[in-house]
Motif scaffolding. Structure first.
Motif, mmCIF file in Angstrom:
data_model
loop_
_atom_site.group_PDB
_atom_site.id
_atom_site.type_symbol
_atom_site.label_atom_id
_atom_site.label_comp_id
_atom_site.label_asym_id
_atom_site.label_seq_id
_atom_site.Cartn_x
_atom_site.Cartn_y
_atom_site.Cartn_z
ATOM 1 N N GLN A 175 0.796 -1.228 0.000
ATOM 2 C CA GLN A 175 0.000 0.000 0.000
ATOM 3 C C GLN A 175 0.826 1.274 0.000
ATOM 4 O O GLN A 175 0.400 2.292 -0.513
ATOM 5 N N ASP A 176 1.994 1.244 0.610
ATOM 6 C CA ASP A 176 2.748 2.481 0.777
ATOM 7 C C ASP A 176 3.646 2.724 -0.444
ATOM 8 O O ASP A 176 4.473 1.879 -0.794
ATOM 9 N N PRO A 177 3.475 3.878 -1.100
ATOM 10 C CA PRO A 177 4.265 4.152 -2.306
ATOM 11 C C PRO A 177 5.775 4.131 -2.047
ATOM 12 O O PRO A 177 6.542 3.634 -2.888
ATOM 13 N N GLY A 178 6.196 4.647 -0.894
ATOM 14 C CA GLY A 178 7.620 4.630 -0.571
ATOM 15 C C GLY A 178 8.153 3.216 -0.435
ATOM 16 O O GLY A 178 9.234 2.886 -0.939
ATOM 17 N N ASN A 179 7.392 2.365 0.246
ATOM 18 C CA ASN A 179 7.787 0.959 0.360
ATOM 19 C C ASN A 179 7.899 0.303 -1.009
ATOM 20 O O ASN A 179 8.873 -0.381 -1.301
ATOM 21 N N LEU A 180 6.886 0.518 -1.841
ATOM 22 C CA LEU A 180 6.887 -0.142 -3.152
ATOM 23 C C LEU A 180 8.076 0.327 -3.993
ATOM 24 O O LEU A 180 8.789 -0.480 -4.603
ATOM 25 N N VAL A 220 -0.837 -0.474 -4.517
ATOM 26 C CA VAL A 220 -0.925 0.913 -4.966
ATOM 27 C C VAL A 220 -0.422 0.957 -6.422
ATOM 28 O O VAL A 220 0.410 0.131 -6.814
ATOM 29 N N ASP A 221 -0.926 1.874 -7.226
ATOM 30 C CA ASP A 221 -0.516 1.967 -8.633
ATOM 31 C C ASP A 221 1.007 2.072 -8.726
ATOM 32 O O ASP A 221 1.606 3.041 -8.268
ATOM 33 N N VAL A 222 1.620 1.070 -9.334
ATOM 34 C CA VAL A 222 3.092 1.023 -9.379
ATOM 35 C C VAL A 222 3.654 2.167 -10.231
ATOM 36 O O VAL A 222 4.813 2.554 -10.061
ATOM 37 N N TYR A 223 2.827 2.723 -11.117
ATOM 38 C CA TYR A 223 3.268 3.864 -11.925
ATOM 39 C C TYR A 223 2.733 5.189 -11.377
ATOM 40 O O TYR A 223 2.613 6.165 -12.115
ATOM 41 N N SER A 224 2.401 5.230 -10.105
ATOM 42 C CA SER A 224 2.002 6.511 -9.508
ATOM 43 C C SER A 224 3.244 7.384 -9.365
ATOM 44 O O SER A 224 4.365 6.874 -9.257
#
Lengths: 264, 264
Positions: A124-129, A151-155
């Motif tokens: 869920q967390d963009p920073g983690n991903l 979370v959208d990987v291309y966000s």
């Protein structure tokens, strides 16, 4: 293609751009992503990515790196200069000071069944991903499968945290992780805090599929059932736990270590 | 001590609190830190930390965890309830929904010369620093020395990212890292992207001092000169690099692995 100048925030292209910056569903539907800043745009191009439009802060248009970028995309890409005040309005949504690029989301082919891979369930967390992608790219595990619940990987945030890792990886979105794990021909490692088996007891020199789960709930029982054992990272210290990005980094580099040791 | 209720943002205690949230120099001078939220306040207390004041959102005062916290600090700590509107003004600076606590920054004693340790030189990003502390605490390296040029280790952002790691570690602030490394009796490992020696070739089963440097410039030449070799993490993939927090995590858990292997 002549270079346009946009001086109104009501311009339709800019409205589309704002929507794509903010809205994951619009990004997915259009098959596009927004790259913030010269570094990401250049990294995408160098990896063979396809830009579809470049929006450049008019104030930065003489910057040598930007001149070079515009020259290198040639006639294929629509280039627009945006007056600084209008650019500032759009980029209130981002941290890019000089340019935004639209690019196509690549759709990679499915790898052969024995290629090592990373399976990410509902991160869920963009920073983690983004951090996980960076570790995957640095460690040489290039096939990454993401569940629909990630979370959208291309966000923009994930792209920022990934620091260009997106462009060297094959990112398989909305993947059926159970099917991917079933089809995989190699060691299946599901990580869990309450795992019974130490990571360090595993042979990672052959094909490996690492599975990491949601920050709160971990890997689902359905996926756990498809792996022979749950793996844990031993933590001799007093702290509660590592987050999923740190855990993935430790696992991916334990594989690097074992491959190095094998190569001697 | 009777519980006060504060209903004005002009209250002097709240002004001090706001200043301590925002200003590293004020925090250092006063020897205090601000703990945001019930989790950090409780973790600090459980580790023997000393709270000096508790500011509680009046709306949350009946929350069982808060009732328990207030009971457990007894008469030693000044407790204030803050009316919700006023609390919201103070916490515009933070993400704590329910309470802020003032606590004393501990001043740990210098460890013996053969105790493993982490030396951090001019780490600037609060998220990186908090993540490094979390890895240190999880891996069991409890002595952490920070150069004067590091971001305030007790800043709200670092505390948040540390998730309680601060309270199980001995954090030595404004340390003279050259003196610390000179006095250390064990393996001295300076990490560098252009390091010549693989991390995985090092024996980490004895006392180890890991040195990590600034995000941009790395470890200073003065510190490098005190270590026998520069260490790198092998990266077989195509990505540029790991950030300093991921690199530290990989190094700290390679030590865990070696200690596990030795213990059999």
């Amino acid at each position: 293609m002549p270079i346009k100048t946009i001086s109104s925030a009501h311009n339709n292209d800019l409205k589309d751009l704002s929507r794509l910056l903010q809205n994951a569903r619009d990004r997915r539907k259009s098959g596009l992503m927004v790259l913030e800043g010269i570094h990401l745009a250049t990294a995408s191009l160098e990896a063979g990515g396809e830009l579809t439009a470049l929006y450049i802060n008019a104030e930065a248009s003489a910057h040598p790196e930007i001149v070079q970028l515009v020259a290198s995309v040639g006639e294929r890409v629509a280039v627009s200069y945006i007056t600084p005040g209008v650019f500032a309005k759009v980029t209130a949504l981002t941290s890019a000071p000089e340019l935004l690029a639209l690019a196509r989301r690549p759709v990679p082919e499915r790898p052969a069944a024995h290629v090592s891979r990373l399976l990410l369930e509902d991160i869920q967390d963009p920073g983690n991903l983004g951090t996980i992608l960076r570790s995957a790219a640095a460690s040489g595990v290039n096939e990454v499968f993401l569940s629909k619940g990630c979370v959208d990987v291309y966000s923009p945030k994930v792209l920022r945290a990934g620091m260009g890792a997106h462009f060297v990886l094959n990112l398989h979105e909305a993947a059926d992780l159970e099917a991917v794990l079933n089809d995989f021909n190699g060691s299946k490692l599901v990580t869990a805090l309450d795992g019974a088996v130490s990571l360090y007891s595993q042979d990672l020199t052959g094909p490996v599929a690492f599975v990491f789960g949601n920050e709160g709930s971990g890997v689902s029982t359905a996926l756990q059932a498809l792996a022979p054992a749950r793996i844990k990272i031993p933590m001799p210290g007093q702290a509660e736990s590592l987050n999923v990005a740190m855990a993935a980094t430790v696992c991916l580099f334990e594989r690097v270590r074992q491959l190095e040791a094998q190569a001697g």
